[in-house]
Motif scaffolding. Structure first.
Motif, PDB file in Angstrom:
ATOM      1  N   ARG A   1      50.954  68.173  70.498  1.00  7.72           N
ATOM      2  CA  ARG A   1      52.096  67.357  70.110  1.00  7.72           C
ATOM      3  C   ARG A   1      51.647  65.900  70.094  1.00  7.72           C
ATOM      4  O   ARG A   1      51.466  65.294  71.157  1.00  7.72           O
ATOM      5  N   PRO A   2      51.445  65.287  68.925  1.00  5.18           N
ATOM      6  CA  PRO A   2      50.963  63.895  68.880  1.00  5.18           C
ATOM      7  C   PRO A   2      51.826  62.940  69.683  1.00  5.18           C
ATOM      8  O   PRO A   2      51.297  62.023  70.333  1.00  5.18           O
ATOM      9  N   ALA A   3      53.134  63.125  69.673  1.00  7.50           N
ATOM     10  CA  ALA A   3      54.006  62.221  70.431  1.00  7.50           C
ATOM     11  C   ALA A   3      53.785  62.396  71.930  1.00  7.50           C
ATOM     12  O   ALA A   3      53.821  61.421  72.694  1.00  7.50           O
ATOM     13  N   TRP A   4      53.556  63.633  72.357  1.00  2.63           N
ATOM     14  CA  TRP A   4      53.256  63.895  73.768  1.00  2.63           C
ATOM     15  C   TRP A   4      51.925  63.247  74.147  1.00  2.63           C
ATOM     16  O   TRP A   4      51.798  62.637  75.206  1.00  2.63           O
ATOM     17  N   ASP A   5      50.935  63.376  73.271  1.00  6.07           N
ATOM     18  CA  ASP A   5      49.632  62.746  73.507  1.00  6.07           C
ATOM     19  C   ASP A   5      49.781  61.247  73.712  1.00  6.07           C
ATOM     20  O   ASP A   5      49.184  60.660  74.628  1.00  6.07           O
ATOM     21  N   ALA A   6      50.578  60.614  72.858  1.00  2.00           N
ATOM     22  CA  ALA A   6      50.742  59.161  72.929  1.00  2.00           C
ATOM     23  C   ALA A   6      51.428  58.751  74.231  1.00  2.00           C
ATOM     24  O   ALA A   6      51.038  57.757  74.863  1.00  2.00           O
ATOM     25  N   LYS A   7      52.426  59.513  74.645  1.00  2.00           N
ATOM     26  CA  LYS A   7      53.115  59.181  75.891  1.00  2.00           C
ATOM     27  C   LYS A   7      52.206  59.413  77.091  1.00  2.00           C
ATOM     28  O   LYS A   7      52.242  58.663  78.067  1.00  2.00           O
ATOM     29  N   PHE A   8      51.362  60.436  77.019  1.00  7.67           N
ATOM     30  CA  PHE A   8      50.398  60.672  78.095  1.00  7.67           C
ATOM     31  C   PHE A   8      49.427  59.498  78.214  1.00  7.67           C
ATOM     32  O   PHE A   8      49.095  59.054  79.326  1.00  7.67           O
ATOM     33  N   ALA A   9      48.973  58.974  77.093  1.00 11.68           N
ATOM     34  CA  ALA A   9      48.095  57.802  77.123  1.00 11.68           C
ATOM     35  C   ALA A   9      48.808  56.610  77.756  1.00 11.68           C
ATOM     36  O   ALA A   9      48.202  55.841  78.520  1.00 11.68           O
ATOM     37  N   GLN A  10      50.094  56.453  77.483  1.00  7.52           N
ATOM     38  CA  GLN A  10      50.863  55.378  78.110  1.00  7.52           C
ATOM     39  C   GLN A  10      50.958  55.589  79.618  1.00  7.52           C
ATOM     40  O   GLN A  10      50.831  54.644  80.404  1.00  7.52           O
ATOM     41  N   ALA A  11      51.193  56.842  80.027  1.00  9.85           N
ATOM     42  CA  ALA A  11      51.320  57.138  81.460  1.00  9.85           C
ATOM     43  C   ALA A  11      50.023  56.838  82.197  1.00  9.85           C
ATOM     44  O   ALA A  11      50.029  56.241  83.282  1.00  9.85           O
ATOM     45  N   ARG A  12      48.913  57.216  81.607  1.00  9.12           N
ATOM     46  CA  ARG A  12      47.622  56.976  82.252  1.00  9.12           C
ATOM     47  C   ARG A  12      47.318  55.486  82.381  1.00  9.12           C
ATOM     48  O   ARG A  12      46.612  55.073  83.296  1.00  9.12           O
ATOM     49  N   ALA A  13      47.838  54.712  81.463  1.00  4.61           N
ATOM     50  CA  ALA A  13      47.526  53.281  81.435  1.00  4.61           C
ATOM     51  C   ALA A  13      48.507  52.437  82.225  1.00  4.61           C
ATOM     52  O   ALA A  13      48.262  51.241  82.424  1.00  4.61           O
ATOM     53  N   ALA A  14      49.597  53.027  82.685  1.00  2.98           N
ATOM     54  CA  ALA A  14      50.648  52.241  83.341  1.00  2.98           C
ATOM     55  C   ALA A  14      50.194  51.824  84.742  1.00  2.98           C
ATOM     56  O   ALA A  14      50.111  52.649  85.647  1.00  2.98           O
ATOM     57  N   MET A  15      49.925  50.532  84.924  1.00  2.00           N
ATOM     58  CA  MET A  15      49.467  50.037  86.216  1.00  2.00           C
ATOM     59  C   MET A  15      50.599  49.996  87.246  1.00  2.00           C
ATOM     60  O   MET A  15      50.350  50.040  88.441  1.00  2.00           O
ATOM     61  N   ASP A  16      51.828  49.928  86.783  1.00  2.40           N
ATOM     62  CA  ASP A  16      52.990  49.946  87.670  1.00  2.40           C
ATOM     63  C   ASP A  16      53.302  51.399  88.028  1.00  2.40           C
ATOM     64  O   ASP A  16      53.663  52.194  87.153  1.00  2.40           O
ATOM     65  N   PRO A  17      53.192  51.783  89.304  1.00  3.71           N
ATOM     66  CA  PRO A  17      53.435  53.184  89.690  1.00  3.71           C
ATOM     67  C   PRO A  17      54.827  53.676  89.320  1.00  3.71           C
ATOM     68  O   PRO A  17      54.998  54.862  89.020  1.00  3.71           O
ATOM     69  N   ARG A  18      55.808  52.808  89.317  1.00  5.95           N
ATOM     70  CA  ARG A  18      57.162  53.240  88.951  1.00  5.95           C
ATOM     71  C   ARG A  18      57.225  53.636  87.477  1.00  5.95           C
ATOM     72  O   ARG A  18      57.894  54.620  87.120  1.00  5.95           O
ATOM     73  N   ARG A  19      56.546  52.885  86.636  1.00  4.72           N
ATOM     74  CA  ARG A  19      56.516  53.215  85.218  1.00  4.72           C
ATOM     75  C   ARG A  19      55.709  54.492  84.982  1.00  4.72           C
ATOM     76  O   ARG A  19      56.097  55.334  84.157  1.00  4.72           O
TER      77      ARG A  19
END
Length: 533
Positions: A456-474
């Motif tokens: 799922r390309p949209a899932w892939d993109a959100k996973f990349a955002q999650a991995r990059a989020a330096m704020d633990p809450r985000r």
């Protein structure tokens, strides 16, 4: 591992599985009291106490591979036995504790820049390989480059690393550039294959026996059979008490226990849950129960019929009685699963409703999908504790939903290399890792171990955002959203989190109750032998 056993085992019995508990000779599927602990170290007998005694050879029996598929290379070894050898001969920069927090090993620090696009690895000073040569940044660079070779099983582990911009800074520091920003590099470095080998090492065979920085050094390796290790007196964390460790490979669960009971080994890993319960009454042995459980799961290929219809996948998930699995297959060693990996791990979504056994709703979904009286084949094997038993019980439970599950016997030693993820419905058994690591290996369109065909390309993109989020809450918010989508539409039937007991004779001290995938499991650095009375 991954250890898809382990994952990530000798040729055994070939049985025709009929799908009934009686014909398989399984224990009756009745209620089994839940365990409150291992219950063996509190009685009059137990492991030896006092300071560790030096010397002796420990024999450990563990699941392995056939001679033709077994490998010594820590960047390719995918079996439990291969993982145990790797852990005791080589070392990682960081490793997991049982709760998936990080334990610093060869690295003394990991430091990101502001956005996680570059990380500094600072090595522990004074570490040497078993041949006396010092550990330096060159060894880290060599290991990273080798792991990223597309021809190796480890290729996906460090896919976030951009080697073209990664460099040494002095002898003990490495600046690692990322292909995309990463908030938690340590959880990736603690993954299955991420061992540091000596720069220039290319051969991993019975003649070469390469060196490492771990508590033991290779003395002999016989593919698919056994490995002999000798204490590394140069180990940076102090020499181990044992003179030698012999890791014996046996693919099938019952055969491993027979070896332990007959005195061929002092330690047994990956025994069945019924075997563990029975051993609780043995005054000469101790059962070690880890604090967290491993996924007990089946996987459906979402890109293959009949599971390319989400209604069929949802019906299959409603056709399993999870509490019965925990009670009857795992004998109370575990907790019910909710079709998501990583219970207890940071950012696990524990807010979703618990999926329950609802065969009537499953029938309705199948009717809506035009798949009433669904028939599906499930290949199974005696490759992991509880594997055949869970398949057999699921086949019984699914009948109430009008689903016929035909069980097909498969070889234990090749199941996870040749079958899992390659058929519409198969077993899957990853060990415990961070969500970053697991989904990076299994969940994206380009993941190397995507056994459900989830793309799922949209899932892939959100996973990349999650991995990059330096704020633990985000990060938590994004990971919860990713998991919610998988809970509704993904391909796992993750019915249980089963704690994997190990056992040792009461002549063995210093055993660790380690969760497979963490630094404590099958780690013999602190193990010692007391004299037999």
């Amino acid at each position: 591992m991954n250890n898809s056993t382990s994952g990530r085992s000798g040729v055994g019995r070939r049985r025709l599985l009929t799908g009934t508990a009686g014909l398989l000779g399984l224990a009756a599927f009745g209620g089994v009291p839940l365990l409150t602990g291992c219950g063996t170290a509190d009685g009059p007998s137990g492991p030896p106490v006092g300071p560790p005694r030096p010397g002796g050879r420990l024999r450990s029996v563990i699941a392995g591979r056939s001679a033709t598929s077994d490998v010594l290379d820590p960047h390719e070894a995918g079996s439990s036995a291969g993982g145990a050898v790797s852990k005791n001969v080589w070392d990682k920069l960081v490793a997991y504790n049982n709760d998936l927090t990080l334990r610093y090993r060869l690295a003394r620090a990991l430091e990101p820049n502001a956005d996680g696009s570059v990380w500094r690895i600072s090595l522990r000073p004074g570490v040497v390989f078993s041949d006396g040569s010092p550990l330096t940044a060159r060894d880290v660079l060599w290991s990273f480059e080798r792991m990223l070779d597309p021809a190796r099983a480890s290729a996906g582990d460090l896919a976030v690393v951009d080697m073209s911009r990664t460099r040494a800074e002095g002898d003990l520091d490495v600046l690692v550039a990322m292909t995309t920003p990463l908030a938690d590099f340590g959880s990736v470095l603690a993954g299955w294959y991420c061992y540091i080998i000596k720069a220039g090492t290319t051969d991993f065979d019975e003649k070469t026996l390469p060196v490492g920085t771990g508590p033991f050094a290779l003395a002999k390796w016989s593919p698919g059979d056994r490995t002999l290790l000798r204490r590394n007196d140069r180990h940076w964390d102090g020499p181990a008490p044992l003179d030698e460790v012999e890791i014996i490979q046996i693919a099938e669960t019952e055969a491993r226990m027979n070896a332990f009971l007959s005195g061929e080994a002092e330690v047994v890993h990956e025994m069945s849950y019924l075997q563990a319960r029975n051993l609780e009454n043995d005054p000469t042995a101790t059962v070690y129960v880890p604090p967290e459980g491993l996924m007990g799961a089946l996987q459906m290929r979402v890109d293959l019929p009949p599971f390319d219809d989400v209604r069929v996948r949802q019906a299959m998930r409603l056709a399993v009685d999870r509490q019965a699995m925990v009670d009857s297959v795992y004998y109370g060693y575990g907790e019910v699963g909710n079709d998501l990996y990583g219970k207890g791990a940071p950012f696990y979504n524990d807010t979703l409703p618990q999926r329950t056994y609802d065969p009537q709703r499953a029938r309705e979904l199948l009717r809506a999908a035009g798949k009433e009286n669904l028939e599906i084949t499930l290949p199974t094997a005696d490759g992991m504790p509880g594997m055949v038993e869970s398949a057999t019980l699921f086949a019984e439970q699914a009948k109430a939903a009008g689903i016929t599950v035909r069980l097909e016997s498969a070889p234990a030693d090749t199941y996870f290399t040749q079958i899992t993820g390659k058929r519409p419905l198969t077993h899957i058994g990853w060990w415990n890792y961070s969500l970053d690591y697991f989904y990076g290996q299994t969940g994206t369109s380009s993941s190397p171990s995507n056994g459900t065909g989830w793309r799922r390309p949209a899932w892939d993109a959100k996973f990349a955002q999650a991995r990059a989020a330096m704020d633990p809450r985000r990060r938590r918010e994004l990971y919860f959203e990713l998991q919610e989508e998988l809970w509704h539409e993904g391909g796992y039937i993750l019915h249980s989190f089963a704690k994997r007991p190990d056992a040792a004779r009461n002549t063995v001290g210093g055993m660790r109750a380690g969760v497979p995938g963490t630094d404590d499991w099958a780690n013999y650095a602190t193990t010692w032998l007391a004299p037999q009375s």
